[in-house]
Every structure is written in structure tokens, then in C-alpha cells.
Design a protein around this motif. Structure first.
Motif, PDB file in Angstrom:
ATOM      1  N   VAL A  16       0.872  -1.165   0.000  1.00  0.00           N
ATOM      2  CA  VAL A  16       0.000   0.000   0.000  1.00  0.00           C
ATOM      3  C   VAL A  16       0.914   1.221   0.000  1.00  0.00           C
ATOM      4  O   VAL A  16       1.814   1.327   0.838  1.00  0.00           O
ATOM      5  CB  VAL A  16      -0.909   0.003   1.250  1.00  0.00           C
ATOM      6  N   LEU A  17       0.710   2.123  -0.945  1.00  0.00           N
ATOM      7  CA  LEU A  17       1.554   3.314  -0.992  1.00  0.00           C
ATOM      8  C   LEU A  17       0.903   4.446  -0.211  1.00  0.00           C
ATOM      9  O   LEU A  17      -0.304   4.688  -0.337  1.00  0.00           O
ATOM     10  CB  LEU A  17       1.761   3.769  -2.438  1.00  0.00           C
ATOM     11  N   VAL A  18       1.701   5.125   0.591  1.00  0.00           N
ATOM     12  CA  VAL A  18       1.230   6.324   1.272  1.00  0.00           C
ATOM     13  C   VAL A  18       1.875   7.502   0.544  1.00  0.00           C
ATOM     14  O   VAL A  18       3.101   7.645   0.543  1.00  0.00           O
ATOM     15  CB  VAL A  18       1.656   6.324   2.756  1.00  0.00           C
ATOM     16  N   VAL A  19       1.072   8.313  -0.109  1.00  0.00           N
ATOM     17  CA  VAL A  19       1.607   9.457  -0.853  1.00  0.00           C
ATOM     18  C   VAL A  19       1.708  10.635   0.115  1.00  0.00           C
ATOM     19  O   VAL A  19       0.715  11.059   0.708  1.00  0.00           O
ATOM     20  CB  VAL A  19       0.699   9.816  -2.049  1.00  0.00           C
ATOM     21  N   ASP A  20       2.935  11.136   0.268  1.00  0.00           N
ATOM     22  CA  ASP A  20       3.210  12.150   1.288  1.00  0.00           C
ATOM     23  C   ASP A  20       3.137  13.564   0.694  1.00  0.00           C
ATOM     24  O   ASP A  20       3.931  13.920  -0.170  1.00  0.00           O
ATOM     25  CB  ASP A  20       4.605  11.877   1.864  1.00  0.00           C
ATOM     26  N   PHE A  21       2.204  14.347   1.198  1.00  0.00           N
ATOM     27  CA  PHE A  21       2.064  15.739   0.748  1.00  0.00           C
ATOM     28  C   PHE A  21       2.728  16.708   1.729  1.00  0.00           C
ATOM     29  O   PHE A  21       2.300  17.838   1.881  1.00  0.00           O
ATOM     30  CB  PHE A  21       0.585  16.081   0.581  1.00  0.00           C
ATOM     31  N   GLY A  22       3.782  16.222   2.419  1.00  0.00           N
ATOM     32  CA  GLY A  22       4.452  17.062   3.414  1.00  0.00           C
ATOM     33  C   GLY A  22       3.745  16.981   4.754  1.00  0.00           C
ATOM     34  O   GLY A  22       3.762  17.924   5.554  1.00  0.00           O
ATOM     35  N   ALA A  23       3.137  15.824   5.017  1.00  0.00           N
ATOM     36  CA  ALA A  23       2.328  15.653   6.230  1.00  0.00           C
ATOM     37  C   ALA A  23       3.185  15.535   7.477  1.00  0.00           C
ATOM     38  O   ALA A  23       4.336  15.123   7.416  1.00  0.00           O
ATOM     39  CB  ALA A  23       1.487  14.390   6.091  1.00  0.00           C
ATOM     40  N   GLN A  24       2.595  15.906   8.595  1.00  0.00           N
ATOM     41  CA  GLN A  24       3.226  15.643   9.883  1.00  0.00           C
ATOM     42  C   GLN A  24       3.202  14.140  10.166  1.00  0.00           C
ATOM     43  O   GLN A  24       4.020  13.621  10.903  1.00  0.00           O
ATOM     44  CB  GLN A  24       2.444  16.345  11.002  1.00  0.00           C
ATOM     45  N   TYR A  25       2.203  13.471   9.611  1.00  0.00           N
ATOM     46  CA  TYR A  25       1.924  12.112  10.076  1.00  0.00           C
ATOM     47  C   TYR A  25       2.098  11.028   9.024  1.00  0.00           C
ATOM     48  O   TYR A  25       1.586   9.931   9.204  1.00  0.00           O
ATOM     49  CB  TYR A  25       0.480  12.040  10.587  1.00  0.00           C
ATOM     50  N   ALA A  26       2.808  11.308   7.920  1.00  0.00           N
ATOM     51  CA  ALA A  26       2.906  10.280   6.860  1.00  0.00           C
ATOM     52  C   ALA A  26       3.459   8.973   7.408  1.00  0.00           C
ATOM     53  O   ALA A  26       2.955   7.889   7.114  1.00  0.00           O
ATOM     54  CB  ALA A  26       3.770  10.789   5.714  1.00  0.00           C
ATOM     55  N   GLN A  27       4.502   9.093   8.235  1.00  0.00           N
ATOM     56  CA  GLN A  27       5.112   7.863   8.745  1.00  0.00           C
ATOM     57  C   GLN A  27       4.174   7.125   9.686  1.00  0.00           C
ATOM     58  O   GLN A  27       4.197   5.913   9.787  1.00  0.00           O
ATOM     59  CB  GLN A  27       6.472   8.128   9.398  1.00  0.00           C
ATOM     60  N   ALA A  36      -2.062  -2.956  10.787  1.00  0.00           N
ATOM     61  CA  ALA A  36      -3.215  -3.701  10.277  1.00  0.00           C
ATOM     62  C   ALA A  36      -2.739  -4.931   9.496  1.00  0.00           C
ATOM     63  O   ALA A  36      -3.520  -5.571   8.801  1.00  0.00           O
ATOM     64  CB  ALA A  36      -4.068  -2.803   9.379  1.00  0.00           C
ATOM     65  N   ARG A  37      -1.459  -5.217   9.575  1.00  0.00           N
ATOM     66  CA  ARG A  37      -0.836  -6.374   8.928  1.00  0.00           C
ATOM     67  C   ARG A  37      -0.919  -6.326   7.398  1.00  0.00           C
ATOM     68  O   ARG A  37      -1.181  -7.293   6.722  1.00  0.00           O
ATOM     69  CB  ARG A  37      -1.391  -7.682   9.507  1.00  0.00           C
ATOM     70  N   VAL A  38      -0.685  -5.128   6.883  1.00  0.00           N
ATOM     71  CA  VAL A  38      -0.584  -4.929   5.439  1.00  0.00           C
ATOM     72  C   VAL A  38       0.692  -4.117   5.224  1.00  0.00           C
ATOM     73  O   VAL A  38       0.929  -3.141   5.935  1.00  0.00           O
ATOM     74  CB  VAL A  38      -1.805  -4.147   4.904  1.00  0.00           C
ATOM     75  N   TYR A  39       1.525  -4.501   4.271  1.00  0.00           N
ATOM     76  CA  TYR A  39       2.788  -3.802   4.091  1.00  0.00           C
ATOM     77  C   TYR A  39       2.571  -2.437   3.443  1.00  0.00           C
ATOM     78  O   TYR A  39       1.729  -2.290   2.560  1.00  0.00           O
ATOM     79  CB  TYR A  39       3.751  -4.635   3.233  1.00  0.00           C
ATOM     80  N   SER A  40       3.320  -1.423   3.901  1.00  0.00           N
ATOM     81  CA  SER A  40       3.158  -0.109   3.283  1.00  0.00           C
ATOM     82  C   SER A  40       4.480   0.628   3.167  1.00  0.00           C
ATOM     83  O   SER A  40       5.403   0.380   3.942  1.00  0.00           O
ATOM     84  CB  SER A  40       2.185   0.735   4.090  1.00  0.00           C
ATOM     85  N   GLU A  41       4.534   1.501   2.193  1.00  0.00           N
ATOM     86  CA  GLU A  41       5.719   2.337   1.989  1.00  0.00           C
ATOM     87  C   GLU A  41       5.272   3.745   1.656  1.00  0.00           C
ATOM     88  O   GLU A  41       4.199   3.941   1.088  1.00  0.00           O
ATOM     89  CB  GLU A  41       6.523   1.824   0.792  1.00  0.00           C
ATOM     90  N   ILE A  42       6.146   4.709   1.971  1.00  0.00           N
ATOM     91  CA  ILE A  42       5.822   6.108   1.696  1.00  0.00           C
ATOM     92  C   ILE A  42       6.475   6.547   0.392  1.00  0.00           C
ATOM     93  O   ILE A  42       7.631   6.207   0.135  1.00  0.00           O
ATOM     94  CB  ILE A  42       6.338   6.984   2.846  1.00  0.00           C
ATOM     95  N   VAL A  43       5.755   7.266  -0.433  1.00  0.00           N
ATOM     96  CA  VAL A  43       6.363   7.845  -1.638  1.00  0.00           C
ATOM     97  C   VAL A  43       6.048   9.343  -1.660  1.00  0.00           C
ATOM     98  O   VAL A  43       5.030   9.778  -1.122  1.00  0.00           O
ATOM     99  CB  VAL A  43       5.842   7.180  -2.938  1.00  0.00           C
ATOM    100  N   PRO A  44       6.936  10.145  -2.267  1.00  0.00           N
ATOM    101  CA  PRO A  44       6.684  11.584  -2.305  1.00  0.00           C
ATOM    102  C   PRO A  44       5.566  11.917  -3.293  1.00  0.00           C
ATOM    103  O   PRO A  44       5.393  11.213  -4.290  1.00  0.00           O
ATOM    104  CB  PRO A  44       8.011  12.168  -2.798  1.00  0.00           C
ATOM    105  N   SER A  45       4.855  13.012  -3.038  1.00  0.00           N
ATOM    106  CA  SER A  45       3.749  13.368  -3.930  1.00  0.00           C
ATOM    107  C   SER A  45       4.259  13.835  -5.287  1.00  0.00           C
ATOM    108  O   SER A  45       3.508  13.940  -6.239  1.00  0.00           O
ATOM    109  CB  SER A  45       2.890  14.456  -3.291  1.00  0.00           C
ATOM    110  N   THR A  46       5.568  14.097  -5.373  1.00  0.00           N
ATOM    111  CA  THR A  46       6.141  14.524  -6.648  1.00  0.00           C
ATOM    112  C   THR A  46       6.411  13.330  -7.573  1.00  0.00           C
ATOM    113  O   THR A  46       6.760  13.518  -8.736  1.00  0.00           O
ATOM    114  CB  THR A  46       7.478  15.251  -6.399  1.00  0.00           C
ATOM    115  N   MET A  47       6.268  12.127  -7.078  1.00  0.00           N
ATOM    116  CA  MET A  47       6.503  10.948  -7.929  1.00  0.00           C
ATOM    117  C   MET A  47       5.417  10.888  -9.013  1.00  0.00           C
ATOM    118  O   MET A  47       4.226  11.002  -8.696  1.00  0.00           O
ATOM    119  CB  MET A  47       6.480   9.677  -7.074  1.00  0.00           C
TER     120      MET A  47
END
Ligand SMILES: Nc1ncnc2c1ncn2[C@@H]1O[C@H](COP(=O)(O)OP(=O)(O)OP(=O)(O)O)[C@@H](O)[C@H]1O
Ligand SMILES: O=c1[nH]c(=O)c2[nH+]cn([C@@H]3O[C@H](COP(=O)(O)O)[C@@H](O)[C@H]3O)c2[nH]1
Ligand SMILES: NC(=O)CC[C@H](N)C(=O)O
Ligand SMILES: [Mg+2]
Length: 528
Positions: A16-27, A36-47
Motif C-alpha cells: 500500500v503506498l502512502v503518498v506524502d504531501f508534506g504531512a506531519q503524520y505520513a510515517q 493492520a498487517r498490510v505492508y506499506s511504503e511512503i512515496v513523495p507526492s512529486t513521484m
């Protein structure tokens, strides 16, 4: 050629990708998804959206962010993201962006909400809200608000001032909430997030630390091949777990290197030799580099400069160790394994649009001319997740539950220039504090307790009827979940009194002990 910054090898299928818009809480969002036992990674919103979709995400979450969707230059998203058939969940800014991109209305209509807010769920059995109360407490932090949902969406919740606080489109699998389900204060936040993942996106919750071990072992084998690697081993949790993972992957192609840079605490070197080798049977080389580090640090007081020097010298020592290992027969030593964690990367300014708070020696402090290719299997994880991986690998409790100790060691706990004499003094004070905290049974209650020497500060004291003009020692006990935020620990007065008395009695030149009662933020855990 300098090594490219390592991307964590992508071997997962259900990401599951978390698209980060400069959030305080992306991580925090990424972490809640993994909870929730689902793998996730953060990607920048500029991707570019095509690049995001190329990762084959099972779902995409859009984070919050400081911008206003209608402001010039505000981060946006290609509409194609919402038309690719991948389920999407927008939170706060992400929700507002989904609304405007698909034809809804968001504006600054005075409907500001900050902090605890009562949410009224209007569609009790909806995908997001099923089984949660119709009145629930959520955490808000916004100035803009959505006044009309896009066509095809059902409004499923509102607040006193915001008519559209959640919307859902089951047909297109698009969902959004104005609030922050990822923070603990949103009472049913985790449940709502899980509803999106399991019900909205149809993902099975089957990611565990066993997956991390299997995936990382496979990825490390693919990366290193039949070459050799060295691992910077500090005696801390992260490098012990990283080393154990790599050892599992490539066995005797790995040599661990412990650098005694003279900035370690009392007894640390002996402990590393004893505990780690006993637990894993790994090959270990110990390098005595005290003189090299102290010479390089002479005359330097600026914290960032110290960190950069230490980061550089670490790599120079690893290069030397590599030459020695090469004297034995065998393939090239091309890889350096480090126990880098997600917070190290974020604090070094390596997140998306995040500020550089301090250069961690193993990330922002690395020199530009590093020739090793980095292997960092824990780069996406938080400390408590790493501890679970360590347990999974069968490492002993003494290693897995150890309190963190920073790579630059006591070098960033002397405010002022670092000298051998000051280090010895701080080592003595630190050993007393650690001994008393252990004796009081407090080791598991506190996250860590830096002991800091204010070398450039002096104050007047009276000892043995005589005047002293000595240095203060600061105690900095903190509690934390992941080192991103922390609170000062309320230690029992008797323990504090014992530590204070013993330090002033037993450590020459220290005539005052003070307690740091600052949370993070605004302070950081370490003083430099
Ligand atoms: N004295 C050292 N010798 C060799 N490598 C080191 C040393 N100190 C730190 N490192 C390297 O830098 C990395 C980051 O250090 P850091 O202190 O964050 O992790 P750690 O020591 O493994 O765990 P912990 O956070 O529990 O102290 C380590 O994982 C290790 O690879
Ligand atoms: O290996 C490390 N290299 C570093 O350069 C470094 N700086 C801070 N720390 C540790 O990170 C956590 C957060 O610390 P701060 O609140 O001081 O940023 C705390 O656990 C700190 O001890 C470091 N660890
Ligand atoms: N926390 C957020 O994502 C805020 C979004 C936007 N900046 C607002 O104020 O409404
Ligand atoms: Mg450490």
C-alpha cells in the motif's frame, strides 16, 4: 563513483503506498497500515503517477499536508490515479485533493477545526464506518473544508461545522475523510483504516515480521550476489538485527566491523564482543580508532560539524577494514550493511519536504565519496517493528530490548569541544546513572537516558567547605514509542537523588546535576 541512495528492494506484492504531501503524520499512516498487517511504503507526492502505479500497489493512501488545494503551486495529482482502478483513501489534504480533482468543492469557508471534534456518521453501515458508533471523537487539523462531494460519492459523515467530513464511492473504490484516522486520539481511526484496507480494497491482512525476514533475506541475496559485505555493528538493536538478517542471507560472506571510536560508554566494547558473537556466531573485527576520531574532532564544537566528521571517519574506518578483509582470499567487498531506520532518514531531512533536524551519522552524515553500496534492510521500519524482527530471528532479549545509543556516541553528549579528558568524565557519570537506573528496575520504563556534559558551562559550588567551579551534568530520561516524539520520564525522586549524590561525589569537576524536563518537540532527545 558515489553509491546511489539505496531504495529498499521491492519484493512485496501487497504494498500500500502512502503518498506524502508534506504531512506531519505520513510515517504514522504507514505504520498504522502495517499494524493492520498490510505492508506499506511512503512515496513523495512529486513521484509521477505512472511510477506509483508501476509499483503495483493494492491501494493508495493520500496523506494530509500544509498547503491549500486551491493555492497556486499546491501539490496536485494526475486524475489518472483515480481512474486506474486502484482503491484510494484520502485523509485531510488528500481528501480535499480527491474532492477538487474529481469535481467537488473545497474552499476556505471559515469552517476551521483543530483537535478533538465530534463526528456524526450519517451512513452507519458504510464501507468505512460499519460497526463504529454514529457519534465518534476524531482529531481534526484543517482550515479548508469540502462543501460539495464530487458526483457519484455518498457523504457518510459530517461535523457541526463541516457538512462533508467523509465521502465514499464503492463503485470506484474511492474514499476520503477530512480528519486524521491515523492518530490515536481519533477513537475509531484504526478501525476505519482497516475497513478501507480489508473491505474497500479487499486486501488480506497477512503481512507479519516473518514476511519481513523472508523478503529481506531474498532481497539481500539478490543485491549482494556472491560478493562480500561488511556490517557496521555497534552493539545496538538496529545493527544487531540488520547483521542477523544479512548473516541469514549470505552467511560467511559477511564480516561485522565494530568501531571503537573512543566515544563509547564504559564497558561497551567488551559487551559487544561477548553478547553479539555469542548470540550469532558472526565474524567480528574490532577496530581501535580512538585516536583517529579524537584528532578529527579536536577544536570542533558545532553539532552538525561533529556529526559530519564522525560520519566521514566511520566510512574511512570501514574502508580500512575492507582492505584488511581483502587480504584473505575471496571476492570483492562491495557492500556496507547499516542498521538505518526510518526515523534516522526522516530526521536527516530524507523524507518528502521534511526539514533537516540533525544529520544522523549513517544517513545525512555520510561523505559524498563513499564507494560502498549500502544494504539497509530496516530503512522503512520503526524501532518497535525492528525489535519484533529481532525476536523473530531469535536474538536474545538483552540485545532486542537494549536502549538505543546513537552512533556518534558521547561525542554529541558533550556540549562543547570533545576531548579525552571530558569523555572520561562523562563516561564515569553515565556509568553511575545507568547503574542506578538498572538497580531501580527502570530500564524497561524509559526509552533511553542520555547523560550530557555541559563542558562550556561552569557554576559555583561548595564541596568540603571549599569553593568549586565545576561543570553541570544533565540527565535526560525520556519515554517514547518510536523516537519521533518523546516525553520526559517522571523518575522517582529517590532514584534521581541517588544519581545526583553519587555523580557529584564520585566524578571530579562536576558540582551540579540537572534534570531535563522538555518533551520532543520542542526539544530533541539528544542535545546535539
Ligand atoms: N561503533 C560502531 N561501530 C560500527 N558501526 C556502528 C557503530 N555505531 C553505529 N554504527 C552503525 O550505524 C548504524 C546506526 O546507528 P544506531 O545507533 O542508529 O543503531 P544501532 O546502534 O544499531 O541501534 P540503537 O539505535 O539501538 O543504538 C548502526 O546500525 C551501525 O550500522
Ligand atoms: O545512530 C544514530 N546516529 C545519530 O547520528 C543519532 N542522532 C540521534 N540518534 C538517536 O535517535 C533517536 C532520536 O534522537 P533525537 O531526538 O536526538 O533526534 C534517539 O534514540 C537518539 O539517541 C542517533 N542515532
Ligand atoms: N492537515 C491537513 O492536511 C490540512 C490540509 C489543509 N492545509 C487545510 O488546512 O485544510
Ligand atoms: Mg546505536
Amino acid at each position: 563513483m558515489p553509491a546511489a541512495p539505496p531504495a529498499a528492494p521491492d519484493t512485496t506484492t501487497d504494498v500500500v503506498l502512502v503518498v506524502d504531501f508534506g504531512a506531519q503524520y505520513a510515517q504514522l499512516i504507514a505504520r498504522r497500515v502495517r499494524e493492520a498487517r498490510v505492508y506499506s511504503e511512503i512515496v513523495p507526492s512529486t513521484m509521477p503517477v505512472a511510477e506509483m502505479l508501476a509499483k503495483n500497489p493494492r491501494a493508495i493512501i493520500l496523506s494530509g499536508g500544509p498547503s491549500s488545494v486551491y493555492a497556486e503551486g499546491a501539490p496536485s495529482l494526475d486524475r489518472a490515479l483515480f481512474e486506474a482502478g486502484v482503491p484510494v483513501f484520502g485523509m485531510c489534504y488528500g481528501f480535499q485533493l480527491m474532492a477538487t480533482t474529481l469535481g467537488g468543492t473545497v474552499d476556505d469557508n471559515g469552517a476551521r477545526e483543530y483537535g478533538r471534534t465530534a463526528l456524526a456518521v450519517s451512513k452507519a453501515g458504510s464501507t468505512l464506518f460499519e460497526g463504529t458508533p454514529t457519534e465518534q471523537s476524531v482529531w481534526m487539523s484543517h482550515g479548508d473544508a469540502c462543501s460539495a462531494a464530487p458526483e457519484g460519492f455518498t457523504v457518510t459523515a459530517s461535523t457541526d461545522v463541516v457538512p462533508v467530513a467523509a465521502f465514499e464511492n464503492d463503485e470506484k473504490k474511492l474514499y476520503g475523510v477530512q480528519y486524521h484516522p491515523e492518530v490515536l486520539h481519533s477513537t475509531h481511526g484504526q478501525q476505519v483504516l482497516e475497513h478501507f484496507l480489508y473491505r474497500g480494497a479487499g486486501i488480506e491482512p497477512n503481512w507479519t515480521t516473518t514476511n519481513v525476514v523472508e523478503e529481506q533475506v531474498a532481497a539481500i541475496r539478490a543485491q549482494v550476489g556472491d560478493k562480500r559485505a561488511i556490517c557496521g555493528l555497534s552493539g545496538g538493536v538496529d545493527s544487531a538485527v540488520a547483521a542477523a538478517l544479512v548473516q541469514k542471507a549470505i552467511g560467511s560472506q559477511l564480516t561485522c566491523v565494530y568501531v571503537d571510536h573512543g566515544l563509547m560508554r564504559k564497558g561497551e566494547t567488551e559487551q559487544v564482543e561477548k553478547d553479539f558473537v555469542a548470540a550469532t556466531g558472526a565474524k567480528l573485527v574490532v577496530v581501535d580508532a580512538e585516536k583517529r576520531f579524537l584528532d578529527a574532532l579536536a577544536g570542533v564544537s558545532d553539532p552538525e560539524q561533529k556529526r559530519k566528521i564522525i560520519g566521514r571517519e566511520f566510512i574511512r574506518v570501514f574502508e580500512q577494514a575492507q582492505l584488511e578483509i581483502l587480504q584473505e582470499d575471496g571476492p570483492e567487498v562491495a557492500f556496507l550493511v547499516q542498521g538505518t531506520l526510518y526515523p534516522d532518514v526522516v530526521e536527516s531531512g530524507g523524507g518528502t519536504g521534511t526539514a533537516n533536524i540533525k544529520s544522523h551519522h549513517n544517513v545525512g552524515g555520510l561523505p559524498d565519496d563513499i564507494e560502498f553500496e549500502l544494504v539497509e534492510p530496516l530503512r522503512q521500519l520503526f524501532k518497535d517493528e525492528v525489535r519484533m524482527v529481532g525476536q523473530e530471528l531469535g536474538l536474545p532479549e538483552e540485545i532486542v530490548q537494549r536502549q538505543p545509543f546513537p552512533g556518534p556516541g558521547l561525542g554529541i553528549r558533550i556540549v562543547g569541544e570533545v576531548t579525552k579528558e571530558r569523555l572520561d568524565l562523562l563516561r564515569d557519570a553515565d556509568a553511575i546513572a545507568r547503574e542506578e537506573l538498572t538497580r531501580a528496575g527502570l530500564d524497561r520504563d524509559i526509552w533511553q537516558c542520555p547523560v550530557v556534559l555541559l563542558a562550556d558551562v561552569r557554576s559555583v559550588g561548595v564541596q568540603g567547605d571549599g569553593r568549586t567551579y565545576g561543570h553541570p551534568i544533565v540527565l535526560r530520561p525520556v519515554s517514547s514509542e518510536d523516537a519521533m516524539t518523546a516525553d520526559w520520564s517522571r523518575l522517582p525522586y529517590e532514584t534521581l537523588a541517588k544519581i545526583s549524590t553519587r555523580i557529584t561525589n564520585e566524578v571530579a569537576d562536576v558540582n551540579r546535576v540537572v534534570l531535563d524536563v522538555t518533551s520532543k518537540p520542542p526539544g530533541t532527545i539528544e542535545w546535539e
